[in-house]
Scaffold this motif. Structure first.
Motif, mmCIF file in Angstrom:
data_model
loop_
_atom_site.group_PDB
_atom_site.id
_atom_site.type_symbol
_atom_site.label_atom_id
_atom_site.label_comp_id
_atom_site.label_asym_id
_atom_site.label_seq_id
_atom_site.Cartn_x
_atom_site.Cartn_y
_atom_site.Cartn_z
ATOM 1 N N PHE A 173 -0.464 2.896 -34.202
ATOM 2 C CA PHE A 173 0.459 1.797 -34.306
ATOM 3 C C PHE A 173 1.487 2.523 -35.395
ATOM 4 N N SER A 193 1.474 1.390 -30.171
ATOM 5 C CA SER A 193 1.435 0.078 -29.959
ATOM 6 C C SER A 193 3.585 -0.533 -28.885
ATOM 7 N N ASP A 194 3.045 -1.818 -29.557
ATOM 8 C CA ASP A 194 4.762 -1.842 -28.804
ATOM 9 C C ASP A 194 5.944 -1.117 -29.731
ATOM 10 N N ASP A 231 -0.839 -8.603 -33.244
ATOM 11 C CA ASP A 231 -1.179 -7.601 -33.352
ATOM 12 C C ASP A 231 -2.485 -7.760 -32.184
ATOM 13 N N GLY A 253 -2.609 -3.608 -37.517
ATOM 14 C CA GLY A 253 -2.430 -3.628 -36.251
ATOM 15 C C GLY A 253 -4.166 -2.435 -36.534
ATOM 16 N N GLN A 303 -2.334 -6.596 -28.537
ATOM 17 C CA GLN A 303 -1.912 -5.455 -27.950
ATOM 18 C C GLN A 303 -3.333 -4.900 -28.537
ATOM 19 N N ALA A 304 -4.148 -5.456 -29.489
ATOM 20 C CA ALA A 304 -5.081 -4.618 -30.377
ATOM 21 C C ALA A 304 -6.136 -4.889 -29.112
#
Length: 854
Positions: free
Chosen positions: A271, A298-299, A189, A221, A192-193
């Motif tokens: 998240f 987020s993903d 994370d 996250g 992506q963070a």
């Protein structure tokens, strides 16, 4: 179409038979036989409600990913180069998107490693029981949610079973000391963070809120985002909210209300899991705030449809994060050509009820149709599931080559190698994935192609405070570096930087937008100014009149009236009057060293010359009549030469003071920025003037004023002298009027010392006062004489000379007698005086002696 009901019936019957015949080994599981067994953890079902462990089927996160593992196993088992003569099997479990339930399920993976004590177990016939030993799981693929992976990893590490996750991105899973048997094929994370921080900065947002699902994935996250944002700087967190595990609709409504408390923080970092995202979007619709929030997901949101299905309007403008991915073409073919055939044929003979609901709902009822003309889209993590399986397969392949170099298939050493040995090969594995790209790279954002809420064309703002206008400084809010109040730089301050104002130097003022300083304009008294026009006009009239009087006196220099006026002192007095008028032009002229020198010289000189001459005249009259009362002899120093000497000595005192002034403080020009430094800097002006203070002006005029006061005193003392005796009364009236003029000058001059118009008022007041003083003297002392000389020349004749004693006698008696000498011929006044005096008196004898001298 007529056979369709029978086909449906046949499929359902086959599924029921398979389900009933399935070994009751683990609920919600799939078992595939093989030489080596891999475990699998997938969220096929959502979290249950009302106490149920499992809920609805998750088509994307669950079925797509599970089928990706089965697809990868098929590809590996059919590959002659990879793991030759070794077949990979699987034991796939459903986590139901709940960490505690997944922990219970994962015990299945370690059953083969648990030694059971069967010494006390006997069958009913007394025989020892025969236990079916569960298959040994050598590695686990999964799980999806980070919270599930964390829970399962704690169990697997105890039994040294390697684990490779395809979707768990929590940063804490990177801790090799706690999760030493855990690996993953997706970035953590923190990646992506970092991407979210970059997006926020790219959008020029600095005030955001965060929402996280309770658990490791969401909380860690958000924690990673906050940490990176703090390190990057320029981003403030308005609120950080958490969605509880056992959430209700009211919890989502409360979160939306809390987010609206900081309305300027429109951007929300989220998240959260699929169902939590849907809950948030639904709550925003209920609050009628569609289009207000700018979601950065987020993903777990990624490119999936499930979180936004039916809520597309609430998700407009959302930016979601997903590792770089690509669609696996073979995976679609797998679904299209082999799904029903293999599942209903070979593979379903070994499956439990895990697929039953899915197949029934989506295939039998026609709700899912896979093909090039369908809306089917591969789930975002499918690629990583396949990569995780291949990573495990390549690690096994490398281990088999090292441990069994001369043997095809599994050898004894490989069978007893254990998890630590396999982990070593997993950590060193390297292979080309199914997608020829770097999986950890993040797609770029094409801002110009983004669609924003409510049809906004520009990037919406999400800032705590709008940028301050030019000329304003930021007053930061304590503890919130992104929040501030804008305060204008007022007065003579300019904006030095974003957070401070500085004062311009004394000769500068802020420019129009207060970004710097500019010179203060320089002003002086201009000739065309109304403040200058009036004094100049009066001075010109006075100069003309003075020249006219002087010319008249010169023209009639030898006439009785001119001679009786005291020609020498009259010319001196006229010179002083002329200089009083001339000083007006010197005071208004543009200051320079020469002009300032002339100001110092002539400022008090004209008045000094005038009042020195008048003082000499009044003093002479006073001494004559005072001496006449005591003696018949005239007083000393009453001759014209003596009078000029006395006047010159009085004038020399003024000149001496000016010379001392020049020596102590040489003349110079200055620019006075304080005189017209108004509150509004736009009106501020620097005044170009001579280096002469108000006190120095008064000191320069002080001596002249002293002469004027002394002359006034003598004028009062000689007020009883007849007007035809050396102008005593006209001089008196002149001095009285002059005193009134200067008494009015002093309060005006000093009362305007703090005025912005000080230069103009004081200069005009001073010049007009001097013009009036000169005009009073000129009008009262000389205009009557000029009038007689020009218009009544018959009166300008020589009178019979009389002795000093006769003059004194006549002056003494005039206070008691009424006479009009101007209406009578020469000598009549004396006759009248004599007729009213006792012939034997002393005064009569003095007059007679005076007449004899005449």
């Amino acid at each position: 179409m007529a056979c369709f009901p029978w086909r449906v019936f046949w499929i359902i019957q086959a599924l029921v038979d398979v389900t009933l015949s399935q070994e009751i080994y683990a609920p919600h599981s799939i078992r595939i036989e093989g030489d080596l067994t891999l475990g699998g953890l997938f969220p096929v079902h959502a979290r249950g409600v009302s106490g149920e462990p499992c809920g609805d089927i998750k088509k994307e996160n669950g079925i797509h990913r599970l089928e990706a593992m089965l697809y990868a196993l098929d590809q590996i088992n059919s590959d002659d180069e990879l793991l030759p003569n070794i077949t990979l099997g699987a034991r796939v479990l459903d986590t139901c998107s709940r960490d505690t339930y997944a922990l219970e399920q994962s015990l299945t993976f370690v059953q083969a490693l648990i030694q059971k004590d069967t010494s006390d177990v006997r069958c009913t016939n007394g025989e020892p029981p025969v236990f079916v030993k569960p298959e040994k799981v050598i590695g686990v693929i999964g799980a999806s949610a980070s919270s599930v992976s964390i829970m399962v990893a704690n169990i697997l590490r105890l039994f040294q079973i390697p684990q490779i996750s395809y979707a768990s991105t929590a940063p804490e899973l990177s801790d090799d000391r706690r999760y030493d048997f855990f690996s993953r094929v997706v970035p953590p994370d923190s990646f992506q963070a970092q991407a979210m921080v970059d997006i926020v900065k790219l959008m020029r947002w600095n005030y955001v809120s965060t929402v996280a699902s309770e658990g490791s994935y969401g909380e860690k996250g958000v924690e990673a985002f906050m940490q990176i944002s703090r390190e990057a700087g320029g981003i403030c967190i308005a609120q950080s909210l958490k969605i509880p595990h056992d959430h209700k609709q009211a919890d989502f409504d409360k979160i939306i209300r809390q987010l609206l408390e900081t309305r300027h923080a429109r951007a929300v970092i989220i998240f959260a899991y699929d169902e939590d995202i849907r809950g948030i979007l639904n709550a925003s619709k209920r609050a009628d705030q569609v289009g207000h929030f700018l979601w950065i997901g987020s993903d777990s949101w990624g490119a999936k449809n499930s979180p936004i299905q039916g809520l597309e309007d609430a998700a407009v403008g959302a930016v979601t994060i997903l590792p770089k991915r690509a669609t696996i073409a073979g995976k679609i073919d797998h679904f299209q050509s082999r799904l029903l055939r293999e599942h209903l044929g070979t593979r379903l003979t070994t499956k439990s009820s895990l697929y039953f609901d899915f197949l029934f709902c989506f295939f039998l009822l026609g709700q899912e149709r896979i093909g090039t003309d369908s809306r089917y889209e591969q789930e975002g993590k499918v690629q990583f599931v396949i990569d995780a399986v291949y990573a495990m397969a390549h690690a096994l392949h490398n281990m088999q080559k090292d441990l069994c170099p001369d043997q095809s298939g599994i050898c004894g050493e490989m069978e007893h190698a254990g998890g630590k040995k396999l982990l070593k090969y997993i950590r060193s594995v390297s292979f080309n994935g199914l997608v020829n790209d770097t999986p950890n790279r993040l797609d770029k954002i094409l801002i110009d192609e983004m669609q924003w809420p409510n049809g906004e064309m520009e990037i919406p703002s999400s800032v705590c405070s709008l940028p301050c206008k030019t000329g304003q400084r930021k007053k930061m809010v304590k503890g919130m570096p992104c929040c501030w109040h804008c305060e204008p730089c007022d007065g003579y301050q300019y904006q030095y930087d974003e957070t401070s104002c500085k004062l311009c130097t004394y000769n500068m003022r802020p420019n129009g937008n207060r970004t710097g300083c500019q010179p203060i304009p320089i002003v002086k008294l201009e000739w065309h100014s109304p403040w200058a026009v009036i004094p100049v006009f009066l001075a010109m009239l006075g100069i003309i009149a003075t020249i006219f009087v002087m010319a008249t006196f010169i023209r009639y220099n030898d006439t009785p009236i001119v001679r009786a006026s005291g020609r020498e002192l009259s010319y001196v007095l006229l010179t002083g009057i002329f200089l009083c008028y001339i000083i007006t032009f010197v005071m208004i002229a543009t200051p320079d060293i020469a002009v300032c020198s002339f100001r110092r010289i002539f400022l008090g000189l004209g008045m000094c010359i005038s009042y020195a001459a008048l003082l000499t005249k009044t003093n002479r009259i006073y001494r004559i009549f005072e001496e006449g009362k005591k003696s018949v002899s005239p007083p000393k120093l009453i001759s014209p030469t003596s009078q000029l000497a006395i006047t010159s000595s009085l004038i020399s005192v003024q000149l001496l003071g000016v010379l001392i002034w020049f020596g102590v403080d040489p003349p110079n020009t200055i620019i006075d920025y304080d005189e017209q430094k108004t509150i509004n800097p736009d009106k501020a002006r620097g005044v170009l003037k001579c280096d002469i203070t108000d006190l120095q002006i008064i000191c320069s005029l002080g001596y002249s004023i002293l002469l004027m006061v002394t002359c006034t005193v003598y004028a009062i003392k000689t007020r009883g002298v007849p007007e035809n005796f050396n102008e005593a009364k006209p001089i008196g009236f002149t001095m009285y009027t002059t005193c009134i003029v200067w008494l009015a000058f002093i309060p005006i001059f000093f009362g305007t010392a703090q005025s912005a118009e000080k230069l103009y008022i004081q200069t005009t007041t001073l010049t007009i006062s001097m013009n009036l003083s000169a005009s009073v003297a000129l009008g009262m002392l000389y205009m009557p004489k000029v009038y007689v000389i020009i218009f009544h020349p018959e009166l300008n004749v020589q009178k019979r000379k009389r002795s000093f004693k006769a003059v004194v006698t006549a002056a003494t008696m005039s206070s008691r007698l009424s006479h009009k000498p101007s209406d009578r011929p020469n000598g009549e006044a004396k006759t009248e005086l004599c007729e009213n005096v006792d012939p034997n008196s002393k005064l009569q004898k003095m007059i007679q002696k005076s007449n004899l001298h005449s």
